[in-house]
Write an enzyme that holds these catalytic residues in place. Structure first.
Site, PDB file in Angstrom:
ATOM      1  N   CYS A 139      28.071  27.158  99.192  1.00 29.70           N
ATOM      2  CA  CYS A 139      27.510  25.531  99.390  1.00 29.70           C
ATOM      3  C   CYS A 139      27.409  25.477  97.426  1.00 29.70           C
ATOM      4  O   CYS A 139      27.644  24.448  97.297  1.00 29.70           O
ATOM      5  CB  CYS A 139      26.257  25.437  99.993  1.00 29.70           C
ATOM      6  SG  CYS A 139      24.849  27.376  99.443  1.00 29.70           S
ATOM      7  N   GLY A 193      28.678  30.792  88.053  1.00 29.79           N
ATOM      8  CA  GLY A 193      29.360  30.666  87.513  1.00 29.79           C
ATOM      9  C   GLY A 193      30.689  31.040  87.803  1.00 29.79           C
ATOM     10  O   GLY A 193      31.532  30.589  87.573  1.00 29.79           O
ATOM     11  N   HIS A 218      18.833  22.818  97.291  1.00 29.14           N
ATOM     12  CA  HIS A 218      19.512  23.412  96.073  1.00 29.14           C
ATOM     13  C   HIS A 218      19.323  22.126  95.240  1.00 29.14           C
ATOM     14  O   HIS A 218      19.207  20.743  95.210  1.00 29.14           O
ATOM     15  CB  HIS A 218      20.696  23.752  96.012  1.00 29.14           C
ATOM     16  CG  HIS A 218      20.941  25.026  96.269  1.00 29.14           C
ATOM     17  ND1 HIS A 218      20.031  26.424  96.808  1.00 29.14           N
ATOM     18  CD2 HIS A 218      21.703  25.594  98.135  1.00 29.14           C
ATOM     19  CE1 HIS A 218      20.486  27.589  97.643  1.00 29.14           C
ATOM     20  NE2 HIS A 218      21.610  26.953  98.526  1.00 29.14           N
TER      21      HIS A 218
END
Lengths: 336, 336
Positions: A139, A193, A218
């Site tokens: 997600c 990342g 989030h």
């Protein structure tokens, strides 16, 4: 008609099953559950249920739930399985999918190496064409890919630093914490990342992450050093406004936090109050010295659902990414 | 003996009063309270109480609490007032302090312009020498100044980007939220970075900030583009380890979140379980391409307390910053 099975009927599995049901070119042949709990009970009202092993069948029968057979029976009758089993279990399941010659879509909890191809429809749909196995990224990674790809296309990206402020667990889970603490991911850069680079291959990105006591969404605080220093906020806003699966919101409209965004999503009337789109604050953006700063909110339970649908079409050979995304977005009522 | 009054006996005021009491060169003449609540009751056991206006005195008497007089009476008998009144109220109080010819230390809730000098002992003690009015910067700014000044001294700083993950409110406050949401500060850069520049005048820093449902501590995720690209982690760790009012902690010791840090602080046995030091994760740091990444946790209720003590000495004319900090740190049991 693409015959789809769903292995795992938790947060992601049940949503993907419902989304597959909405497609004209797909059908759900069955879903796989381990235990005869309330979720299985709900599932029987919509889908045929299979279970992980023969020993479980009696348990389901005892609870009055009909089971069609084991997952191996299901695999014999489908073209694609969406593996929405718990993190790491997908890797074990792959052997079984290979044995039954069934294509599979895995989730972001699995490692990139499991499939060799990680997927975000807007970023690299065609790289998954006709592949046997593909992994839809998590997600958070999905949210990062959607907006960063858009920004990269308009301004070019030299370097991204982002802080991921993660929800502690999903709303339906009463077990996990923290309930009053902030917990940093001490390994820097965090895996988020690194995961983005499995989709946006050449992007220079570093992420840090913290877990906080909330369940709804989030949130990302993102810093983008842009290559084209003449890019202004209007260019960015225009591009994000046009891009798929991204919505621009404003704090000045009362959307000041993830709570109000999810209230808005519930008012949209979608099943479970889902928000498939990434919400980016239009009035929470700035550019200083060629560096773009923005916030985005991610509905962790649902943003990967449209990606799973497109991933099915990609591995089944539909060449036109835009057409697939058009079908998906229309069927799910995704806003633009 | 420096005669000190404390105007406001909330989160900061009561801690500063106790810290002043620990100094050999200062004494608390009185503290100012508005209402005769349980905090006033506690205060009478340690300090003489004054109130904001004559009308309030009867209210205190009715509750059986002795009041010495109004704040104006207190101001006539002191050298310095520490203004720990609610945000923005300090600015109104300044007129009264001027009238009574009393020096004043304000808190970070006030604007820099109120005093023209903002204070962090390690960064700019001497700039406050003999001034009439000084402002101790906020808890977040104090934390940023402490570590960034240290890093700037060892590596030089080209540019800082930081994300401030803020506690929603203090532990003793049952009223504020959010209780299940993440709320970004949409104005970018957030005021925190701007505020750091009132102390570290030439620092290039941008901050973003979010509020999260926790009460214990703030947490910062910090990215520092260093000038000296040869700086390695050992250099940074060594400098932070030597610096005042900073402690290095390790996730591998079980200090994985703000909850465990505050549990550790309570075990130290200090009054109220305070942690005056900024906690930096030694095993949550990294350097990539000359960019330093680190996390730090800030006990918002107490990290400015030693700064208030040093600010008093600075405006009262003690020239030696190190000597003042030595006295403060020893009296408060600050670790090094």
């Amino acid at each position: 008609m693409i015959k789809v099975g769903i292995n795992g009927y938790g947060t992601i599995g049940k949503r993907v099953a419902d989304a597959v049901s909405c497609q004209d070119d797909m059908e759900v042949i069955g879903v796989v559950k381990t235990k005869p709990d309330f979720i299985s009970k709900m599932a029987t009202k919509r889908y045929k249920i299979y279970t992980t092993k023969t020993e479980n069948i009696a348990e389901f029968k005892n609870k009055g739930l009909n089971v069609e057979g084991t997952i191996e029976d299901l695999l014999d009758g489908i073209d694609v399985v969406v593996d929405a089993s718990p993190e790491g279990v997908g890797a074990k399941n792959k052997v079984m999918y290979e044995k039954h010659n069934v294509k599979a879509v895995f989730q972001g909890g699995e490692k990139h190496e499991l499939t060799g191809i990680s997927f975000n429809a807007q970023s690299n749909y065609r790289d998954a064409l006709n592949k046997d196995y593909v992994r839809v990224v998590s997600c958070n990674t999905t949210g990062l890919c959607r907006t960063l790809k858009t920004i990269d296309d308009v301004a070019g990206i030299k370097k991204v630093n982002a802080t991921i402020i993660r929800r502690a667990t999903d709303p339906g889970d009463p077990k996990k914490g923290p309930i009053n603490a902030i917990e940093p991911v001490l390994k820097i850069p965090s895996h988020h990342g690194i995961d983005v680079k499995t989709v946006l291959y050449d992007l220079d990105i570093s992420t840090m992450a913290v877990k906080v006591p909330t369940t709804l969404m989030h949130l990302h605080a993102i810093t983008v050093d842009m290559i084209d220093k003449k890019t202004d906020l209007d260019d960015i806003v225009r591009a994000l406004d046009k891009a798929r699966r991204i919505i621009l919101i404003n704090g000045s409209d009362g959307l000041t936090s993830t709570a109000e965004i999810m209230e808005y999503a519930r008012d949209l009337g979608r099943r479970r109050g889902d928000l498939f789109e990434i919400a980016v604050w239009k009035d929470g953006m700035n550019i200083r010295d060629g560096v773009l700063y923005y916030y985005q909110a991610i509905h962790q339970e649902s943003d990967v659902v449209p990606e799973n649908i497109d991933a099915i079409r990609a591995i089944m050979g539909m060449e036109d990414a835009e057409k697939s995304m058009d079908l998906t977005d229309k069927s799910l009522g995704i806003m633009k």
